[in-house]
Design a protein around this motif. Sequence first.
Motif, PDB file in Angstrom:
ATOM      1  N   PHE A   1      40.638 -65.574  12.818  1.00  0.00           N
ATOM      2  CA  PHE A   1      41.834 -66.459  14.077  1.00  0.00           C
ATOM      3  C   PHE A   1      42.156 -67.717  13.500  1.00  0.00           C
ATOM      4  CE2 PHE A   1      44.285 -67.744  17.107  1.00  0.00           C
ATOM      5  CZ  PHE A   1      45.143 -67.093  17.718  1.00  0.00           C
ATOM      6  N   ILE A   2      43.055 -68.332  13.058  1.00  0.00           N
ATOM      7  CA  ILE A   2      43.379 -69.230  13.193  1.00  0.00           C
ATOM      8  C   ILE A   2      44.681 -70.444  13.430  1.00  0.00           C
ATOM      9  CG2 ILE A   2      44.120 -71.315  10.709  1.00  0.00           C
ATOM     10  CD1 ILE A   2      42.423 -69.081   9.007  1.00  0.00           C
ATOM     11  N   ASP A   3      44.909 -70.744  14.390  1.00  0.00           N
ATOM     12  CA  ASP A   3      46.093 -71.466  14.768  1.00  0.00           C
ATOM     13  C   ASP A   3      45.896 -73.503  13.969  1.00  0.00           C
ATOM     14  OD1 ASP A   3      48.175 -72.897  15.942  1.00  0.00           O
ATOM     15  OD2 ASP A   3      47.147 -73.137  18.287  1.00  0.00           O
ATOM     16  N   PRO A   4      47.052 -73.256  13.091  1.00  0.00           N
ATOM     17  CA  PRO A   4      47.435 -74.181  11.986  1.00  0.00           C
ATOM     18  C   PRO A   4      47.581 -75.195  12.759  1.00  0.00           C
ATOM     19  CG  PRO A   4      48.869 -72.736  11.467  1.00  0.00           C
ATOM     20  CD  PRO A   4      48.258 -71.748  12.636  1.00  0.00           C
ATOM     21  N   MET A   5      49.050 -75.351  13.592  1.00  0.00           N
ATOM     22  CA  MET A   5      49.011 -76.015  14.544  1.00  0.00           C
ATOM     23  C   MET A   5      48.728 -76.604  15.747  1.00  0.00           C
ATOM     24  SD  MET A   5      52.965 -76.259  12.913  1.00  0.00           S
ATOM     25  CE  MET A   5      53.218 -75.853  10.946  1.00  0.00           C
ATOM     26  N   CYS A   6      47.298 -76.385  16.495  1.00  0.00           N
ATOM     27  CA  CYS A   6      46.835 -76.016  17.399  1.00  0.00           C
ATOM     28  C   CYS A   6      47.049 -77.010  18.857  1.00  0.00           C
ATOM     29  CB  CYS A   6      45.431 -76.038  17.263  1.00  0.00           C
ATOM     30  SG  CYS A   6      43.905 -77.140  16.958  1.00  0.00           S
ATOM     31  N   GLY A   7      47.140 -77.943  18.516  1.00  0.00           N
ATOM     32  CA  GLY A   7      47.755 -78.506  20.009  1.00  0.00           C
ATOM     33  C   GLY A   7      47.168 -78.815  21.031  1.00  0.00           C
ATOM     34  N   SER A   8      46.987 -78.350  22.275  1.00  0.00           N
ATOM     35  CA  SER A   8      45.662 -78.570  23.058  1.00  0.00           C
ATOM     36  C   SER A   8      45.200 -77.391  23.344  1.00  0.00           C
ATOM     37  CB  SER A   8      45.820 -79.399  24.412  1.00  0.00           C
ATOM     38  OG  SER A   8      47.192 -77.694  25.020  1.00  0.00           O
TER      39      SER A   8
END
Length: 389
Positions: free
Chosen positions: A198-205
């Motif tokens: 699982f990848i969140d490429p603009m993960c913020g907080s």
Amino acid sequence: MSSNFKMVATTLQGLEEVLSNELKELGAQDVKAGVRMVEFVGDEGFMYKANLYLRTAIRILKPIIKFKIRNEDELYKNLLKIRWEKYLSVSGTFATKGTNQFSGLTDNTHYLALKTKDAIADYFMARYESRPNVDIKHPDLKVNVHVDRNGVATVSLDSSGDSLHKRGYRLNTNLAPINEVLAAGLILLSGYKGDQNFIDPMCGSATLLIEAAMIACNIPANINRKEFAFEKWKDFDENLFFIIQDSLIKKIRDPQFKIMGFDKAPSAVRKANENIENANLGEFIGVHHVNFFNSTKEVHGPTTILFNPPYGERLKLDDVEGFYKSIGDTLKHHYHNSSAWFITSDIEALKYVGLKTSRRIAIKNSDLDCKFVKYEIYEGSKKAKKNDY
């Protein structure tokens, strides 16, 4: 053994079926989805379990009575018939909330809550010459009154208290953070269950990362909350609550695949790591100071990419076309063997991605009409599947 009763779990528009599936998997009976809500049946222990575990519920309501009304006077008189001392002590505190769809009442939800408050206070004054006080922040009892368009009033006890999206792990946020319930709903809509990277490429907080890790590890969504409203109820069974909580904790498992996030802002990376540590998930999630547009997929095997990029209504974009084109180019050239999902309210901007969507799901983000879109990224020149709907 506790007897079963009907309950209502409220949710965000577009997540009703996801919540229904959660309830069924948890063991609820007679599950029926409505608009922004799901009805179900369970016992007291299940009510505790639902509050602890459900990822896409906002609150769990326990209806105690229904009645038909024609006007405000009938509402007040019916509220006076309820034996309020069964639920609340004279020395206790309470708060009320109202939602109204009936034309026969003043079209003001605050007024409905006020009318309910007056009825409860007058009930106690008539019988005990004293009354419980109102406490909006931390009441012993939260009473919810909903009047539908046909004039049917449902009086419920709010077993959750604060909205269940307030998990208790998020101490630091960036601009336009995603709601935790929406984050979990998007992940479940994508089909992710912890069975791939699982990848969140603009993960913020890091909200999406934390929710994904909790799904992968089967961690109850609200295990970090300090309290639920039902803990102040007169019939609260503390021993049963701890038995339920312990049984859920025993089902927690370690993730089998990578969970990672990127952000180009050092401040976001710092906040993300603080929230991850606060959720006790530091050993399972990696966050890196990386600009997604300069990144490549460095994990092997099937991967879910899921993110909440800035869009015009949330954060200002100077070059919308270039931004969305860069998303498509980066996915196409550097993230083969992946399913990429993201949410946006800028439907027109999707054409700049340059990839064919394999799914488009209508969803609400606060009051914004959004699309949650999926792109299948294959190796070589293979195109996305043709079932574009």
